[in-house]
Design an enzyme around this catalytic site. Structure first.
Site, mmCIF file in Angstrom:
data_model
loop_
_atom_site.group_PDB
_atom_site.id
_atom_site.type_symbol
_atom_site.label_atom_id
_atom_site.label_comp_id
_atom_site.label_asym_id
_atom_site.label_seq_id
_atom_site.Cartn_x
_atom_site.Cartn_y
_atom_site.Cartn_z
ATOM 1 C CE1 TYR A 66 -3.066 -2.974 0.206
ATOM 2 C CE2 TYR A 66 -3.482 -2.487 2.509
ATOM 3 C CZ TYR A 66 -3.716 -3.250 1.393
ATOM 4 O OH TYR A 66 -4.608 -4.302 1.462
ATOM 5 C CG PHE A 214 -12.951 -3.828 -2.758
ATOM 6 C CD1 PHE A 214 -11.918 -3.087 -2.206
ATOM 7 C CD2 PHE A 214 -13.039 -3.881 -4.146
ATOM 8 C CE1 PHE A 214 -10.996 -2.415 -2.991
ATOM 9 C CE2 PHE A 214 -12.120 -3.217 -4.956
ATOM 10 C CZ PHE A 214 -11.096 -2.484 -4.368
ATOM 11 N N PRO A 215 -15.345 -4.349 1.554
ATOM 12 C CG PRO A 215 -15.130 -3.573 3.749
ATOM 13 C CD PRO A 215 -14.318 -3.916 2.525
ATOM 14 C CG LEU A 216 -18.226 -0.193 3.000
ATOM 15 C CD1 LEU A 216 -17.943 1.178 3.581
ATOM 16 C CD2 LEU A 216 -19.608 -0.672 3.424
ATOM 17 N N GLY A 219 -17.225 2.009 -2.273
ATOM 18 C CA GLY A 219 -18.205 3.090 -2.328
ATOM 19 C C GLY A 219 -19.440 2.791 -3.147
#
Length: 290
Positions: A66, A214-216, A219
């Protein structure tokens, strides 16, 4: 107003000395565009990580790729400045290199994996990794060599728990033949889950944690036209909270790790711990994926 705390999401126990709150924090967004380069305000990044600790987060998911290394540098500084940072657990990852913005290349050479672990321990000023994932399986090397090197590091006391990331069920089982696997980290959310439901269930049966990245859906699940919005209104909650509440209800081994660069979004995400979905609404959400 309900108290905002990750502790209200319940806990998951890796071992008797490694018990975490089930809402964590992911550092990937604390970088430049394309997860490349430094964050625009490094001091803000450090402060946000410390704020997550104040709000009950004791489990942070990160990776040297990252930035690369930028998110880890902010996390290391936050840990150094925060009281009782020894009670914060780190989920780290090795096995990918960066050659530019949005470019990711798996590298599973055993010597390289070992170097990544050693450098991370030096940066975090710790003598072991709490949880260390093979970020991606590199097809150029046998999985036995890649997981095998992590097992050697574990035997040396430098890794407590080993995980694998973005794997199929067959790959997970192959890794289990080399070492005890205690966690899986795959892309998984209310809008994209059917392909990995079997892995979540298998991990639960095996006593493994499952970290959904990527739980959301970066966006997409929180946009104005999100199908979650109607249910969110019913609970006087945000669509992000509904998406995270679905994950928390899906299985007790799921540990969501939403990332954000906003304190308001951080608080909103953690407030998902106060949302208790009905069985009916859970099933309705589970059927959203086409």
């Amino acid at each position: 107003m309900d108290e905002i705390s990750a502790s209200k999401a319940g806990t998951f126990e890796f071992d008797k000395d490694f018990i975490i709150n089930r809402l964590g924090y992911g550092t990937m967004q604390l970088t430049g565009n394309g997860v490349w380069g430094p964050y625009k305000d490094p001091d803000q990044a450090v402060d946000l990580i410390k704020k997550s600790f104040d709000l009950g987060v004791n489990f942070v998911d990160t990776a040297d790729s990252y930035g690369p290394w930028h998110a880890d540098t902010y996390l290391a500084k936050a840990l150094k400045e925060y009281p009782d940072s020894d009670k914060i657990f780190i989920s780290d990852k090795v096995g990918q290199v960066r050659t530019g913005e949005n470019e990711w290349t798996p590298v599973g050479a055993p010597a390289f994996l070992r170097q990544e672990v050693e450098l991370s321990l030096r940066l975090f000023d710790r003598d072991h990794e709490d949880l260390l994932f093979l970020h991606r399986i590199d097809d150029h090397y046998p999985i036995e060599d890649q997981i095998g090197e992590l097992k050697k590091l574990q035997d040396e006391g430098k890794i407590k728990h080993i995980g694998v990331s973005q794997v199929t069920l067959d790959e997970l089982k192959a890794a289990q033949k080399v070492a005890k696997i205690d966690a899986v980290e795959n892309m998984y959310n209310v809008g994209h889950h059917k392909g990995d439901d079997a892995i979540v269930d298998y991990a639960e049966k095996e006593g493994m944690a499952f970290l959904p990245w990527f739980p959301l859906d970066t966006g997409n699940l929180t946009k104005a036209d999100s199908p979650l919005n109607d249910i969110a209104k019913k609970y006087n909650a945000s669509s992000a909270q509904i998406a995270l509440a679905w994950l928390l209800k899906r299985s007790n081994n799921i540990i969501p790790i939403p990332g954000t660069s906003s304190e308001d979004h951080l608080k909103d995400n953690l407030n998902a711990a106060n949302v208790e979905l009905s069985d009916e609404d859970f099933e309705k959400l589970s059927g959203l994926e086409k």
